[in-house]
Scaffold this motif. Sequence first.
Motif, PDB file in Angstrom:
ATOM      1  N   ASN A 210     -15.565 -37.441  17.998  1.00 29.71           N
ATOM      2  CA  ASN A 210     -15.645 -37.438  19.459  1.00 29.71           C
ATOM      3  C   ASN A 210     -14.944 -38.645  20.063  1.00 29.71           C
ATOM      4  O   ASN A 210     -14.294 -38.544  21.111  1.00 29.71           O
ATOM      5  CB  ASN A 210     -17.109 -37.407  19.906  1.00 29.71           C
ATOM      6  N   LEU A 211     -15.061 -39.785  19.410  1.00 27.61           N
ATOM      7  CA  LEU A 211     -14.385 -40.983  19.892  1.00 27.61           C
ATOM      8  C   LEU A 211     -12.875 -40.797  19.845  1.00 27.61           C
ATOM      9  O   LEU A 211     -12.164 -41.160  20.795  1.00 27.61           O
ATOM     10  CB  LEU A 211     -14.794 -42.196  19.059  1.00 27.61           C
ATOM     11  N   LEU A 212     -12.377 -40.198  18.777  1.00 26.76           N
ATOM     12  CA  LEU A 212     -10.939 -39.959  18.636  1.00 26.76           C
ATOM     13  C   LEU A 212     -10.456 -38.973  19.695  1.00 26.76           C
ATOM     14  O   LEU A 212      -9.385 -39.148  20.287  1.00 26.76           O
ATOM     15  CB  LEU A 212     -10.635 -39.421  17.236  1.00 26.76           C
ATOM     16  N   ILE A 213     -11.257 -37.945  19.964  1.00 25.79           N
ATOM     17  CA  ILE A 213     -10.879 -36.940  20.956  1.00 25.79           C
ATOM     18  C   ILE A 213     -10.756 -37.563  22.341  1.00 25.79           C
ATOM     19  O   ILE A 213      -9.810 -37.304  23.080  1.00 25.79           O
ATOM     20  CB  ILE A 213     -11.919 -35.793  20.970  1.00 25.79           C
ATOM     21  N   HIS A 214     -11.712 -38.419  22.696  1.00 28.84           N
ATOM     22  CA  HIS A 214     -11.684 -39.036  24.023  1.00 28.84           C
ATOM     23  C   HIS A 214     -10.501 -39.984  24.180  1.00 28.84           C
ATOM     24  O   HIS A 214     -10.072 -40.259  25.300  1.00 28.84           O
ATOM     25  CB  HIS A 214     -12.999 -39.771  24.292  1.00 28.84           C
ATOM     26  N   ASP A 215      -9.967 -40.467  23.077  1.00 28.91           N
ATOM     27  CA  ASP A 215      -8.783 -41.323  23.123  1.00 28.91           C
ATOM     28  C   ASP A 215      -7.497 -40.520  23.178  1.00 28.91           C
ATOM     29  O   ASP A 215      -6.413 -41.092  23.293  1.00 28.91           O
ATOM     30  CB  ASP A 215      -8.754 -42.252  21.899  1.00 28.91           C
ATOM     31  N   ARG A 216      -7.578 -39.186  23.095  1.00 23.00           N
ATOM     32  CA  ARG A 216      -6.374 -38.348  23.020  1.00 23.00           C
ATOM     33  C   ARG A 216      -6.331 -37.331  24.167  1.00 23.00           C
ATOM     34  O   ARG A 216      -6.175 -36.145  23.952  1.00 23.00           O
ATOM     35  CB  ARG A 216      -6.314 -37.637  21.670  1.00 23.00           C
ATOM     36  N   ALA A 217      -6.505 -37.811  25.379  1.00 19.23           N
ATOM     37  CA  ALA A 217      -6.306 -36.997  26.589  1.00 19.23           C
ATOM     38  C   ALA A 217      -7.374 -35.934  26.803  1.00 19.23           C
ATOM     39  O   ALA A 217      -7.148 -34.973  27.531  1.00 19.23           O
ATOM     40  CB  ALA A 217      -4.928 -36.337  26.554  1.00 19.23           C
ATOM     41  N   TYR A 218      -8.570 -36.099  26.206  1.00 22.74           N
ATOM     42  CA  TYR A 218      -9.633 -35.124  26.436  1.00 22.74           C
ATOM     43  C   TYR A 218     -10.035 -35.074  27.907  1.00 22.74           C
ATOM     44  O   TYR A 218     -10.453 -34.035  28.419  1.00 22.74           O
ATOM     45  CB  TYR A 218     -10.853 -35.462  25.577  1.00 22.74           C
ATOM     46  N   ASN A 219      -9.895 -36.228  28.605  1.00 19.38           N
ATOM     47  CA  ASN A 219     -10.307 -36.288  30.005  1.00 19.38           C
ATOM     48  C   ASN A 219      -9.523 -35.324  30.891  1.00 19.38           C
ATOM     49  O   ASN A 219      -9.944 -35.003  32.003  1.00 19.38           O
ATOM     50  CB  ASN A 219     -10.165 -37.712  30.540  1.00 19.38           C
ATOM     51  N   GLN A 220      -8.373 -34.819  30.414  1.00 17.43           N
ATOM     52  CA  GLN A 220      -7.596 -33.866  31.208  1.00 17.43           C
ATOM     53  C   GLN A 220      -8.279 -32.508  31.315  1.00 17.43           C
ATOM     54  O   GLN A 220      -7.850 -31.648  32.084  1.00 17.43           O
ATOM     55  CB  GLN A 220      -6.192 -33.708  30.612  1.00 17.43           C
ATOM     56  N   ARG A 221      -9.346 -32.311  30.534  1.00 15.86           N
ATOM     57  CA  ARG A 221     -10.085 -31.051  30.610  1.00 15.86           C
ATOM     58  C   ARG A 221     -10.597 -30.788  32.023  1.00 15.86           C
ATOM     59  O   ARG A 221     -10.740 -29.635  32.449  1.00 15.86           O
ATOM     60  CB  ARG A 221     -11.254 -31.091  29.626  1.00 15.86           C
ATOM     61  N   SER A 222     -10.864 -31.845  32.767  1.00 19.58           N
ATOM     62  CA  SER A 222     -11.398 -31.682  34.116  1.00 19.58           C
ATOM     63  C   SER A 222     -10.421 -30.962  35.046  1.00 19.58           C
ATOM     64  O   SER A 222     -10.815 -30.490  36.119  1.00 19.58           O
ATOM     65  CB  SER A 222     -11.758 -33.048  34.713  1.00 19.58           C
ATOM     66  N   ASN A 223      -9.148 -30.880  34.665  1.00 23.45           N
ATOM     67  CA  ASN A 223      -8.179 -30.140  35.485  1.00 23.45           C
ATOM     68  C   ASN A 223      -8.575 -28.681  35.626  1.00 23.45           C
ATOM     69  O   ASN A 223      -8.283 -28.042  36.641  1.00 23.45           O
ATOM     70  CB  ASN A 223      -6.775 -30.240  34.873  1.00 23.45           C
ATOM     71  N   ALA A 224      -9.226 -28.136  34.603  1.00 22.03           N
ATOM     72  CA  ALA A 224      -9.670 -26.742  34.679  1.00 22.03           C
ATOM     73  C   ALA A 224     -10.705 -26.575  35.786  1.00 22.03           C
ATOM     74  O   ALA A 224     -10.698 -25.575  36.517  1.00 22.03           O
ATOM     75  CB  ALA A 224     -10.248 -26.300  33.339  1.00 22.03           C
ATOM     76  N   GLU A 225     -11.604 -27.552  35.930  1.00 20.22           N
ATOM     77  CA  GLU A 225     -12.591 -27.495  36.996  1.00 20.22           C
ATOM     78  C   GLU A 225     -11.920 -27.580  38.363  1.00 20.22           C
ATOM     79  O   GLU A 225     -12.362 -26.949  39.330  1.00 20.22           O
ATOM     80  CB  GLU A 225     -13.593 -28.627  36.817  1.00 20.22           C
TER      81      GLU A 225
END
Length: 243
Positions: A210-225
Amino acid sequence: MVVSLSKKAVAGEPAPAYRPGKEGYADWVILAVQGFKEYLDHDYRKLMDVLREMPRVVESIGLTVETLPHFSTVCARKQVIPMKRWRAILDGSVELYELGDVQAIDATRVDRVQASQHYAKRTDYTFEAVKTTLLIDCETSAILDIHCSMKQPHDTQVGLQVLVRNLDDLTAVAADKGYDWEALRTRVRAESITPLIPQRGPGFRGWARNLLIHDRAYNQRSNAESVFFGLRQRYSETLWSRM
């Protein structure tokens, strides 16, 4: 562009725009008129009035001002055009964008109102929401795919189905914990696609992933919202059915 996408949505050589008699207007003509409606943001009655003042646009769909369909004809024909035609237009529109390196998938429930309460009671048709799943490109906010279901399936099942349909357009896929399924990760990795999906389970392995995912642009998921918000702003928060 609208006419080109509409013609590509039908298999084989597009039929003539209009044939007198029972055959009437070709599917691609109705699709094109619907595209103009979305672009101009008019209701059907006003749209047809506007098109009558735009002979060059009417000519682009193989018609004349005199042979333009009545607005009620467009409404009726739109209801019976197969879903594969609409999906073909959506697929074709994706080619207009230069997609980014991250895509996102998310789902929400959209309220639904039955057109007839009598019909709903007679058929025991009582669901109140449609589960709507979107696959988008995070850089352009282009919708790559959409899936609607009234049976409320699990996110992982819908997610796998949607992602497999669009493997050629994916680079890295961001999704929330609802899509935490190892079989889904394995399937997309097999196509050299990076899954950015947090793991539910505790432990050091899950924490590190999960830490690695958050460092690799996971925050862009909010674009779907954000895309869901835009759709609700334009089309309201309720789906209306016509029986």
